[in-house]
Design an enzyme around this catalytic site. Structure first.
Site, PDB file in Angstrom:
ATOM      1  CG  ASP A  28     129.910 111.259 -46.677  1.00 40.46           C
ATOM      2  OD1 ASP A  28     128.896 111.976 -46.847  1.00 40.46           O
ATOM      3  OD2 ASP A  28     130.911 111.604 -46.021  1.00 40.46           O
TER       4      ASP A  28
ATOM      5  CD  GLU B   6     130.282 109.050 -42.961  1.00 45.13           C
ATOM      6  OE1 GLU B   6     129.459 108.627 -43.796  1.00 45.13           O
ATOM      7  OE2 GLU B   6     131.496 109.107 -43.164  1.00 45.13           O
TER       8      GLU B   6
ATOM      9  CG  ASP C 197     135.931 106.711 -44.529  1.00 43.42           C
ATOM     10  OD1 ASP C 197     136.474 105.597 -44.349  1.00 43.42           O
ATOM     11  OD2 ASP C 197     136.414 107.820 -44.226  1.00 43.42           O
TER      12      ASP C 197
ATOM     13  CG  ASP D 155     132.854 108.064 -48.771  1.00 44.76           C
ATOM     14  OD1 ASP D 155     132.234 107.422 -47.881  1.00 44.76           O
ATOM     15  OD2 ASP D 155     133.389 109.164 -48.547  1.00 44.76           O
TER      16      ASP D 155
END
Ligand code: 0R9
Length: 645
Positions: free
Chosen positions: A503, A430, A507, A505
């Protein structure tokens, strides 16, 4: 029977002694293994066949004795001459059995010998036999002489008078000092004997195996056309016209003679079985080339004169002969062989001689048999068409594979050096900065990096055309190289680990979910095959006691901190939270996420028996209503370890 020729011992040409044969047997019979051993049998059989080919013998008897190694070969020819050689003062028989390269002086006569490949002479067999007994029936008497390892141990004796008939009998026992094994293989001998009788329709060969009591008689009056029938049957194919073209006997210039026949079949290739003086020429040579020339020219000429060709359809020589099964036997007084095994005819004159022997006659045959000609031409046109179609298909595949293997790789892909999919890994990363770190931290040999920049489309909601038009998804598909949807071919997958590196998280999880949806809907075999993984980069770095720990999430971090405090309650602990992968130093990313020895990967799988559940979950989560998706992502963000699609 041919006219009887007079022969005296003076006709023998004497060249050398036998010592070199025992010193270097391989030079004379190719080797001292099974093939060399059988060569001894061929040698003696060929000499007997020569006498038949020249019209003086009609029957050959071959006996494999009880010991499985001693062989007797007899012919009913004229008998090897036994009169004294003028200068050597021994019989002609002894000269040819003890002198290398001795042969009859047949200059000017039409006596053809096997020559070349075999034809090394009975003296070689004698030199390599523990014992050899020669018996000759001639002039109403039976003569006999015994040899050991090439040396006469008896004189040539008249052992009987008032004997009827003529002929030669050779009994030999291969020398175990020379051969690795002296066991003769009866099946190999039988096969070879049968072919001899196809090539000489008048010849009868009787084989007896005293070990098994088997007796078998070979006689094929139909000669080479009967042999052609056998070859067609062996090829398990169908002929496209009933009657083969046959040239039984064609006397050519320079004392050459040939017989040949051929037929077109549905077999996918041509097959020519060739011989010179009845000896197989497995590597072909000039006589085979002559056959090919003649066939190609005659058929081409026929097609042209009858205007049977088709525009845009080039007919090659290979098209003309596709499916043709042929037999050609050339008789030559002085054949020259070449190649490793001396099984290729090298005489240049044989090419035009063979082609000239039948070309005109074959064209006349085509004109006289229009339905046969039509069937042959149809077979040839079919071959030409199939070749053109397959060439187009090959070009298409080549173009496609060139595209998918090289040209079509996405520009953003930093590919690995290896082309072995089993050791290659693709990290779909990403963001550009994470991509940069991954690129620097990877093992270039086996790890490829594909950074995602733009928006990843939700494959659950878009049409196929839109999905494939999405730059990020089509980049992934192109990098993987195995196609999508119904065209997917797992065998073309370029990496056997496809790792989603996002990541840790919400997102990151969102993007992972979108990618998994795409893989599930369009590249499902990759999930089923266990090729898809999710990387687990750490969220925290913990430093204490001059050591570093990596923690995947808050819970993991707390565990690490507690452990350190237990060990040393007063130590200073430093905790760093990564905002994203892009923040990580390449070395850190390597150590924690990329290095196969240290990283932890989650393999994506559809647990057994949950396919319907998964299907429903995906359409619920990824469908039009965003609420369930949002809830799932937020829930799963905390327990990412258990993620299954
Ligand atoms: C059992 C295996 N048979 C033979 O080896 C064999 C050789 C051979 C032969 C002649 C006749 N039969 C044979 N059988 C032969 C005879 C005469 C002329 N040429 C050949 C004749 O009677 O005039 N020979 C092959 C070579 C030679 N004989 C020789 F001339 F070199 F001796």
């Amino acid at each position: 029977m041919a006219e009887v020729q007079s022969y005296t011992g003076a006709d023998i040409q004497v060249l050398e002694g036998l010592e070199p044969v025992r010193k270097r047997p391989g030079m004379y019979i190719g080797g001292t293994g099974k093939a060399g051993l059988h060569h001894l049998v061929w040698e003696i059989v060929d000499n007997a066949v020569d006498e038949a080919t020249n019209g003086y013998a009609t029957q050959i008897d071959v006996v494999l004795h009880k010991d499985g190694t001693t062989v007797t070969v007899s012919d009913n020819g004229r008998g090897i001459p036994v009169d004294k050689h003028p200068t050597k003062k021994v019989s002609a028989l002894e000269v040819i059995l003890t002198t290398l390269h001795a042969g009859g002086k047949f200059d000017g006569s039409s006596y053809v010998t096997s020559g070349g490949l075999h034809g090394v002479g009975s003296s070689v067999v004698n030199a390599l036999s523990e014992t050899l007994v020669a018996q000759v029936k001639r002039d109403g008497a039976l003569y006999e002489q015994t040899y050991q390892r090439g040396v006469p141990v008896t004189k040539l004796k008249k052992v009987r008078s008032n004997v009827r008939g003529t002929g030669t009998t050779i009994t030999f026992t291969p020398d175990p000092e020379i051969f690795a094994t002296t066991d003769i293989d009866a099946e190999t001998i039988k096969e070879n004997l049968e072919v001899k009788t196809y090539l000489n329709g008048a010849l009868r060969i009787v084989f007896k195996n005293e070990g098994t009591g088997e007796r078998i008689e070979y006689h094929h009056e139909g000669g080479i056309t009967e042999y052609l029938d056998k070859l067609v049957a062996d090829a398990e194919t169908r002929r496209v016209h009933p009657d083969p073209f046959v040239v039984r006997q064609s006397d050519l210039d320079d004392g050459l003679r040939t017989e040949l026949c051929f037929v077109w079949t549905e077999a996918p290739r041509e097959s020519i079985t060739s011989f010179v003086n009845g000896i197989p020429t497995r590597d072909g040579g000039t006589h085979e080339q002559g056959l090919k020339d003649g066939v190609t020219k005659a058929v081409r000429n026929y097609i042209e004169t009858h205007d049977l060709g088709q525009k845009k359809l080039d007919i090659t020589a290979d098209d003309v002969r596709e499916g043709m099964i042929a037999v050609v036997n050339l008789y030559h007084v002085d054949p020259q062989f070449q190649g490793q095994t001396k099984e290729k005819l090298n005489n240049p004159e044989a090419r035009s001689a063979v082609s000239g022997a039948f070309r005109t006659e074959f064209e006349q045959f085509l004109n006289a048999h229009p339905s046969t000609a039509e069937a042959i031409v149809a077979r040839i046109l079919q071959a030409a068409r199939a070749r053109q179609a397959s060439r187009a298909a090959v070009q298409n595949v080549r173009r496609k594979s060139a595209v998918s293997h090289r040209l079509n790789l996405p520009g953003k892909l930093s590919d690995c050096a290896s082309t072995d999919p089993t050791e290659s890994e693709l990290f779909v990363v990403e963001g550009d900065s994470a991509g940069g770190s991954a690129k620097q931290g990877r093992d270039r040999k086996t790890q490829a990096i594909l950074p995602l920049r733009g928006k990843v489309l939700n494959a659950e909601q878009a049409t196929k055309a839109k999905v494939l038009a999405n730059a990020e998804l089509s980049n992934i598909a192109d990098a993987l190289g195995c196609g999508v949807g119904e065209d997917l071919d797992v065998s073309k997958l370029r990496y056997h680990k496809v790792v989603l590196l996002m990541d840790a998280d919400a997102d990151g999880l969102h993007i992972a979910t979108l990618l998994l949806t795409f893989l599930y809907r369009y590249m499902r075999p990759l999930i089923d095959g266990g090729y898809v993984y999710i990387a687990q980069p750490p969220l925290f770095r913990v430093d204490a006691l001059k050591e570093t720990w990596w923690a995947l999430d808050e819970a993991d971090r707390d565990k690490v901190v507690r452990r350190i405090q237990k060990k040393n309650p007063r130590t200073q602990i430093e905790v760093q939270r990564f905002k994203g992968l892009g923040e990580m130093m390449p070395a850190t990313l390597r150590e924690t996420t990329l290095d196969p020895d240290k990283r932890r990967l989650l393999q994506v799988a559809i647990p057994e028996g949950t396919l319907i559940e998964t299907e429903n979950a995906i359409s619920d989560l990824m469908g039009k209503d965003a609420a369930p998706r949002f809830r799932f992502i937020m829930d799963q963000a905390a327990t990412v370890q258990d993620l299954d699609v």
